[in-house]
Design an enzyme around this catalytic site. Sequence first.
Site, PDB file in Angstrom:
ATOM      1  N   LYS A  80       0.809  -1.217   0.000  1.00  0.00           N
ATOM      2  CA  LYS A  80       0.000   0.000   0.000  1.00  0.00           C
ATOM      3  C   LYS A  80       0.845   1.271   0.000  1.00  0.00           C
ATOM      4  O   LYS A  80       0.395   2.314  -0.479  1.00  0.00           O
ATOM      5  CB  LYS A  80      -0.960   0.002   1.187  1.00  0.00           C
ATOM      6  CG  LYS A  80      -2.076  -1.039   1.070  1.00  0.00           C
ATOM      7  CD  LYS A  80      -3.062  -0.921   2.212  1.00  0.00           C
ATOM      8  CE  LYS A  80      -4.213  -1.899   2.056  1.00  0.00           C
ATOM      9  NZ  LYS A  80      -5.240  -1.725   3.118  1.00  0.00           N
ATOM     10  N   ASP A 135     -10.316   2.532   2.055  1.00  0.00           N
ATOM     11  CA  ASP A 135     -10.503   1.773   3.294  1.00  0.00           C
ATOM     12  C   ASP A 135     -11.325   2.539   4.327  1.00  0.00           C
ATOM     13  O   ASP A 135     -12.235   1.993   4.947  1.00  0.00           O
ATOM     14  CB  ASP A 135      -9.141   1.405   3.910  1.00  0.00           C
ATOM     15  CG  ASP A 135      -8.482   0.230   3.208  1.00  0.00           C
ATOM     16  OD1 ASP A 135      -9.203  -0.614   2.642  1.00  0.00           O
ATOM     17  OD2 ASP A 135      -7.240   0.154   3.237  1.00  0.00           O
TER      18      ASP A 135
END
Length: 284
Positions: free
Chosen positions: A71, A107
């Site tokens: 990420k 997210d």
Amino acid sequence: MKINGHTRMAAVVANPIKHSISPFVHNYAFEKTGVNGVYVAWEVTRKDLKMTIENIRRFNMFGVNLSMPYKQAVIPYLDEIDPVARLIGSVNTVVHRNGRLIGYNTDGKGFFQSLPSFAIKGKKMTILGAGGAAMAIIGQGALDGVAAVDVFTRTASLEKAQKRIEAIEQETGVPIRIFSLEDQLLLQERIQDAELFVNATGVGMNGRALPITSEFIFPQEIIVADMIYQPFESPFLKLAASQGIQTVNGLGMLLYQGAEAFKLWTGKTMPSQEIWQKLEEMYK
């Protein structure tokens, strides 16, 4: 699903990733929305990450999702970073748009969408952990107007987490304090005026461990959430439920962050409720 010469691809990139349920979620959504796409899982080594990202353009893909450990590592290979992803310092979705690769983080949005009838604006939140998922929730909460955040993380992680938290605090003006998770008495004290309590650590995935002491007392009006969804009810959520507290597991976050990515790729709304029912049947 019919694959032909016009089918476009999306993928989730991580290591390991063969366990992922994202292919089920997205392929179901492609079929139900009539989008000619297919979604696969790519287990990629660190040395192949750059080439994997280059292939998004080469193969005219919709884009990819990123999971651990990529990420942060993906960011140098992108043309542009969305302000939310830049604030958090983490990208979980890459969108191929007009030849450019744009990084997003869905997210935090996915997490807050998974909370039933709850708006974070003006509320106080306590969160356990300071990893990627925690930072996404903290950052999105700050952007959405959370009143204050208390972060509890392992003492060994405090210094590293402090820098990212200070950046979010300076950018948004939201007061964010960080404490040692080993200080359970302080945690018990700080939780008393919070309206949302989140476990963003991996503790409990074995179905046995707790990120807090078993004697912990939850305030009665709080919502307790866990990023874990295997087991469906973690020990953390079991303890809260035994005290009559409303609980939410991590399956909803997984679904709704995927729905945000799907919309960025296709412009279509994922049939989230229908997929949620399928996932509940799978994981309960």
